[in-house]
Design a protein around this motif. Structure first.
Motif, PDB file in Angstrom:
ATOM      1  N   GLU A 154     -27.266 -17.125   9.391  1.00 17.15           N
ATOM      2  CA  GLU A 154     -27.575 -17.191   7.960  1.00 17.15           C
ATOM      3  C   GLU A 154     -26.373 -16.682   7.154  1.00 17.15           C
ATOM      4  O   GLU A 154     -26.424 -15.635   6.517  1.00 17.15           O
ATOM      5  CB  GLU A 154     -28.836 -16.391   7.659  1.00 17.15           C
ATOM      6  N   ASN A 155     -25.299 -17.461   7.219  1.00 16.63           N
ATOM      7  CA  ASN A 155     -24.038 -17.040   6.613  1.00 16.63           C
ATOM      8  C   ASN A 155     -23.803 -17.649   5.241  1.00 16.63           C
ATOM      9  O   ASN A 155     -22.695 -17.604   4.713  1.00 16.63           O
ATOM     10  CB  ASN A 155     -22.866 -17.391   7.541  1.00 16.63           C
ATOM     11  N   ASN A 156     -24.855 -18.225   4.666  1.00 14.43           N
ATOM     12  CA  ASN A 156     -24.715 -18.804   3.333  1.00 14.43           C
ATOM     13  C   ASN A 156     -25.913 -18.394   2.466  1.00 14.43           C
ATOM     14  O   ASN A 156     -26.519 -19.217   1.780  1.00 14.43           O
ATOM     15  CB  ASN A 156     -24.611 -20.334   3.419  1.00 14.43           C
ATOM     16  N   CYS A 157     -26.223 -17.109   2.507  1.00 15.76           N
ATOM     17  CA  CYS A 157     -27.348 -16.566   1.748  1.00 15.76           C
ATOM     18  C   CYS A 157     -26.811 -15.767   0.562  1.00 15.76           C
ATOM     19  O   CYS A 157     -25.901 -14.949   0.733  1.00 15.76           O
ATOM     20  CB  CYS A 157     -28.218 -15.673   2.640  1.00 15.76           C
ATOM     21  N   TRP A 158     -27.418 -15.959  -0.599  1.00 17.75           N
ATOM     22  CA  TRP A 158     -26.874 -15.385  -1.832  1.00 17.75           C
ATOM     23  C   TRP A 158     -27.974 -14.913  -2.765  1.00 17.75           C
ATOM     24  O   TRP A 158     -29.092 -15.426  -2.740  1.00 17.75           O
ATOM     25  CB  TRP A 158     -26.056 -16.442  -2.592  1.00 17.75           C
ATOM     26  N   ALA A 159     -27.611 -13.982  -3.631  1.00 22.92           N
ATOM     27  CA  ALA A 159     -28.367 -13.684  -4.840  1.00 22.92           C
ATOM     28  C   ALA A 159     -27.459 -14.035  -6.008  1.00 22.92           C
ATOM     29  O   ALA A 159     -26.319 -13.575  -6.079  1.00 22.92           O
ATOM     30  CB  ALA A 159     -28.772 -12.224  -4.899  1.00 22.92           C
ATOM     31  N   ILE A 160     -27.961 -14.878  -6.921  1.00 27.60           N
ATOM     32  CA  ILE A 160     -27.166 -15.330  -8.064  1.00 27.60           C
ATOM     33  C   ILE A 160     -27.929 -14.993  -9.335  1.00 27.60           C
ATOM     34  O   ILE A 160     -29.120 -15.276  -9.457  1.00 27.60           O
ATOM     35  CB  ILE A 160     -26.900 -16.846  -7.987  1.00 27.60           C
ATOM     36  N   LEU A 161     -27.234 -14.377 -10.286  1.00 23.54           N
ATOM     37  CA  LEU A 161     -27.844 -13.944 -11.537  1.00 23.54           C
ATOM     38  C   LEU A 161     -27.420 -14.875 -12.672  1.00 23.54           C
ATOM     39  O   LEU A 161     -26.250 -15.234 -12.782  1.00 23.54           O
ATOM     40  CB  LEU A 161     -27.421 -12.511 -11.866  1.00 23.54           C
ATOM     41  N   TYR A 162     -28.392 -15.238 -13.543  1.00 18.33           N
ATOM     42  CA  TYR A 162     -28.128 -16.149 -14.649  1.00 18.33           C
ATOM     43  C   TYR A 162     -28.590 -15.546 -15.973  1.00 18.33           C
ATOM     44  O   TYR A 162     -29.530 -14.743 -16.007  1.00 18.33           O
ATOM     45  CB  TYR A 162     -28.864 -17.474 -14.443  1.00 18.33           C
ATOM     46  N   ASN A 163     -27.953 -15.991 -17.062  1.00 14.35           N
ATOM     47  CA  ASN A 163     -28.413 -15.589 -18.381  1.00 14.35           C
ATOM     48  C   ASN A 163     -29.366 -16.644 -18.930  1.00 14.35           C
ATOM     49  O   ASN A 163     -29.698 -17.632 -18.260  1.00 14.35           O
ATOM     50  CB  ASN A 163     -27.245 -15.317 -19.334  1.00 14.35           C
ATOM     51  N   LYS A 164     -29.803 -16.469 -20.180  1.00 16.26           N
ATOM     52  CA  LYS A 164     -30.804 -17.358 -20.767  1.00 16.26           C
ATOM     53  C   LYS A 164     -30.299 -18.781 -20.948  1.00 16.26           C
ATOM     54  O   LYS A 164     -31.097 -19.723 -21.067  1.00 16.26           O
ATOM     55  CB  LYS A 164     -31.268 -16.795 -22.116  1.00 16.26           C
ATOM     56  N   ASP A 165     -28.979 -18.973 -20.977  1.00 17.30           N
ATOM     57  CA  ASP A 165     -28.397 -20.307 -21.125  1.00 17.30           C
ATOM     58  C   ASP A 165     -28.098 -20.960 -19.782  1.00 17.30           C
ATOM     59  O   ASP A 165     -27.515 -22.047 -19.740  1.00 17.30           O
ATOM     60  CB  ASP A 165     -27.110 -20.233 -21.955  1.00 17.30           C
ATOM     61  N   GLY A 166     -28.486 -20.299 -18.700  1.00 19.92           N
ATOM     62  CA  GLY A 166     -28.228 -20.846 -17.377  1.00 19.92           C
ATOM     63  C   GLY A 166     -26.826 -20.588 -16.865  1.00 19.92           C
ATOM     64  O   GLY A 166     -26.431 -21.119 -15.818  1.00 19.92           O
ATOM     65  N   LYS A 167     -26.065 -19.754 -17.574  1.00 16.45           N
ATOM     66  CA  LYS A 167     -24.712 -19.423 -17.128  1.00 16.45           C
ATOM     67  C   LYS A 167     -24.766 -18.379 -16.015  1.00 16.45           C
ATOM     68  O   LYS A 167     -25.494 -17.396 -16.107  1.00 16.45           O
ATOM     69  CB  LYS A 167     -23.892 -18.887 -18.294  1.00 16.45           C
ATOM     70  N   GLU A 168     -23.997 -18.625 -14.967  1.00 19.84           N
ATOM     71  CA  GLU A 168     -23.944 -17.664 -13.868  1.00 19.84           C
ATOM     72  C   GLU A 168     -23.196 -16.409 -14.299  1.00 19.84           C
ATOM     73  O   GLU A 168     -22.071 -16.482 -14.799  1.00 19.84           O
ATOM     74  CB  GLU A 168     -23.261 -18.286 -12.655  1.00 19.84           C
ATOM     75  N   LEU A 169     -23.824 -15.247 -14.099  1.00 20.15           N
ATOM     76  CA  LEU A 169     -23.228 -13.968 -14.481  1.00 20.15           C
ATOM     77  C   LEU A 169     -22.638 -13.216 -13.295  1.00 20.15           C
ATOM     78  O   LEU A 169     -21.652 -12.500 -13.430  1.00 20.15           O
ATOM     79  CB  LEU A 169     -24.282 -13.085 -15.157  1.00 20.15           C
ATOM     80  N   HIS A 170     -23.273 -13.363 -12.142  1.00 16.65           N
ATOM     81  CA  HIS A 170     -22.847 -12.579 -10.969  1.00 16.65           C
ATOM     82  C   HIS A 170     -23.457 -13.216  -9.733  1.00 16.65           C
ATOM     83  O   HIS A 170     -24.572 -13.742  -9.778  1.00 16.65           O
ATOM     84  CB  HIS A 170     -23.331 -11.134 -11.112  1.00 16.65           C
ATOM     85  N   ARG A 171     -22.737 -13.170  -8.623  1.00 19.32           N
ATOM     86  CA  ARG A 171     -23.318 -13.604  -7.356  1.00 19.32           C
ATOM     87  C   ARG A 171     -22.880 -12.659  -6.252  1.00 19.32           C
ATOM     88  O   ARG A 171     -21.771 -12.106  -6.282  1.00 19.32           O
ATOM     89  CB  ARG A 171     -22.961 -15.038  -7.017  1.00 19.32           C
ATOM     90  N   GLN A 172     -23.750 -12.465  -5.288  1.00 22.87           N
ATOM     91  CA  GLN A 172     -23.454 -11.577  -4.173  1.00 22.87           C
ATOM     92  C   GLN A 172     -23.997 -12.186  -2.887  1.00 22.87           C
ATOM     93  O   GLN A 172     -25.174 -12.531  -2.804  1.00 22.87           O
ATOM     94  CB  GLN A 172     -24.062 -10.194  -4.387  1.00 22.87           C
ATOM     95  N   GLN A 173     -23.137 -12.304  -1.892  1.00 24.63           N
ATOM     96  CA  GLN A 173     -23.549 -12.878  -0.621  1.00 24.63           C
ATOM     97  C   GLN A 173     -24.199 -11.820   0.263  1.00 24.63           C
ATOM     98  O   GLN A 173     -23.799 -10.654   0.268  1.00 24.63           O
ATOM     99  CB  GLN A 173     -22.350 -13.487   0.105  1.00 24.63           C
ATOM    100  N   PHE A 174     -25.222 -12.225   1.031  1.00 20.55           N
ATOM    101  CA  PHE A 174     -25.852 -11.337   1.997  1.00 20.55           C
ATOM    102  C   PHE A 174     -25.024 -11.346   3.286  1.00 20.55           C
ATOM    103  O   PHE A 174     -24.463 -12.368   3.668  1.00 20.55           O
ATOM    104  CB  PHE A 174     -27.281 -11.777   2.321  1.00 20.55           C
ATOM    105  N   VAL A 175     -24.990 -10.220   3.943  1.00 20.52           N
ATOM    106  CA  VAL A 175     -24.261 -10.118   5.200  1.00 20.52           C
ATOM    107  C   VAL A 175     -25.217 -10.425   6.351  1.00 20.52           C
ATOM    108  O   VAL A 175     -26.287  -9.807   6.447  1.00 20.52           O
ATOM    109  CB  VAL A 175     -23.672  -8.707   5.394  1.00 20.52           C
ATOM    110  N   PRO A 176     -24.901 -11.401   7.224  1.00 17.74           N
ATOM    111  CA  PRO A 176     -25.772 -11.695   8.361  1.00 17.74           C
ATOM    112  C   PRO A 176     -25.667 -10.600   9.425  1.00 17.74           C
ATOM    113  O   PRO A 176     -24.851 -10.677  10.348  1.00 17.74           O
ATOM    114  CB  PRO A 176     -25.251 -13.048   8.866  1.00 17.74           C
ATOM    115  N   LEU A 177     -26.499  -9.575   9.301  1.00 17.45           N
ATOM    116  CA  LEU A 177     -26.423  -8.402  10.174  1.00 17.45           C
ATOM    117  C   LEU A 177     -27.263  -8.546  11.436  1.00 17.45           C
ATOM    118  O   LEU A 177     -27.211  -7.680  12.304  1.00 17.45           O
ATOM    119  CB  LEU A 177     -26.860  -7.155   9.399  1.00 17.45           C
ATOM    120  N   GLY A 178     -28.069  -9.622  11.514  1.00 23.18           N
ATOM    121  CA  GLY A 178     -28.817  -9.836  12.743  1.00 23.18           C
ATOM    122  C   GLY A 178     -30.322  -9.735  12.569  1.00 23.18           C
ATOM    123  O   GLY A 178     -30.850  -9.448  11.495  1.00 23.18           O
ATOM    124  N   ASN A 179     -31.017  -9.972  13.658  1.00 21.18           N
ATOM    125  CA  ASN A 179     -32.476 -10.006  13.686  1.00 21.18           C
ATOM    126  C   ASN A 179     -33.078  -8.690  13.207  1.00 21.18           C
ATOM    127  O   ASN A 179     -32.676  -7.610  13.637  1.00 21.18           O
ATOM    128  CB  ASN A 179     -32.943 -10.299  15.113  1.00 21.18           C
TER     129      ASN A 179
END
Length: 350
Positions: A154-179
């Motif tokens: 799962e090396n393409n997992c993210w949290a992406i934050l948006y404003n009211k206009d749908g503009k991306e403000l911040h994104r952070q990838q999750f680290v695949p640390l295992g089961n």
């Protein structure tokens, strides 16, 4: 980092000048980049029983509703359209999800396509979107079971934050640390957020995962988010743009260039041109003050704490007050942070 530096600076000054730092010198609740007073909350998913699909939910303090929508990915890699947002009890697991065992209570999953008898996360992943009823400042969330094994990563997992206009403000990838891994994702104390998208994706069978404890803050009762307009600049910029005979002259200097700086014997420009003098609280505050006033004249908005620092400094320069040295240093630090774009509307990029 800036506030830590300011606090250390003020603390050292207090040791020398016997001031009182028992109260938070930064006002305690000022926690957003814009300086607004905030009230913080945590979406724990404990207000609805596990095993239920959800479209909206409140926090345990009653804040909400927050809208929730989860789309499951099918075996062809396409996202289904129906809402598969399901609450899963991590302390009493069901299905084949022993990899979601934790002491976290309820967590949010994307329910398996075709499975309706019990909570079970979708093996092909998908996307979750959570929408707030107003603009908030998002701090972090927790993630459970981001796998990393041969063929299933799962090396393409993210949290992406948006404003009211749908503009991306911040994104952070999750680290695949295992089961059954657990991690807290720092979302940068990002303000102006109205929605969060969580993506579970990667290589192979990549759906196993859950989220929990979304920590966020809203303006405290009676407070509004401060509107941030324009941008700020640092001392060297203003020195490089102070000559009205050049094309680079900034008209923000018009009211200050030849104006006496209180009773210092120097003009605003002359005082800003002097080599910074470490250890001289008056001089440190004066240069930070002038730089900030020029940014304001250039159209930059301020924050409550910046306004308070400017007002306190003005009264001091007018000899209306006699604050402790530590307080002068704190004002200088706040204005320095404003000039450098760490608080307020941010630094100009040109």
């Amino acid at each position: 980092m800036k506030r830590n530096r300011l606090f250390i600076l003020a603390s050292l000054a207090c040791l020398l000048y016997s001031c009182d730092l028992e109260d938070d010198i930064f006002g305690g609740g000022r926690d957003s980049k814009g300086g607004a007073q905030l009230s913080c909350d945590n979406l724990t998913f404990e207000t609805v029983d596990p095993g239920n699909y959800i479209e909206e939910i409140h926090t345990e303090t009653g804040y909400g509703p927050l809208r929730v929508y989860a789309r499951a990915r099918n075996s062809d890699g396409e996202l289904e359209t129906d809402n598969r947002a399901m609450l899963f009890d991590s302390e009493n697991w069901t299905g084949d999800d022993d990899d979601l065992i934790a002491d976290w209570g309820n967590v949010l999953i994307i329910q398996e396509i075709g499975e309706e008898n019990e909570p079970n996360d979708n093996r092909w992943g998908g996307e979750i979107e959570i929408t707030f009823p107003e603009e908030v400042t998002v701090r972090s969330l927790r993630v459970l079971d981001i796998d990393n094994r041969e063929g299933d990563n799962e090396n393409n997992c993210w949290a992406i934050l948006y404003n009211k206009d749908g503009k991306e403000l911040h994104r952070q990838q999750f680290v695949p640390l295992g089961n059954n891994s657990r991690q807290t994702i720092d979302l940068g104390n990002t303000s102006g957020v109205t929605s969060i998208k969580v993506i579970f994706d990667g290589e192979g069978i990549i759906g196993s995962g859950a989220i929990d404890n979304i920590e966020f803050c809203v303006p405290a009762d009676g407070e509004n988010e401060e509107e941030l307009i324009g941008c700020t600049r640092i001392r060297t910029y203003w020195l490089d743009h102070a000559d009205p005979e050049t094309e680079t002259y900034n008209a923000a200097w018009n009211d200050y260039r030849e104006q006496p700086f209180f009773d210092s014997g120097s003009t605003y420009l002359q005082l800003l041109q002097k080599t910074p003098m470490k250890g001289n609280a008056y001089f440190m505050l004066a240069q930070s003050f002038i730089t900030a006033k020029l940014s304001v004249a250039g159209g930059a908005s301020t924050t409550t704490e910046v306004d308070e620092a400017l007002a306190g400094a003005t009264a001091y320069f007018n000899k209306e007050t006699e604050p402790e040295v530590a307080e002068l240093l704190v004002w200088a630090g706040i204005l320095d942070a404003y000039n450098e774009g760490e608080i307020g509307p941010g630094q100009c990029r040109d």
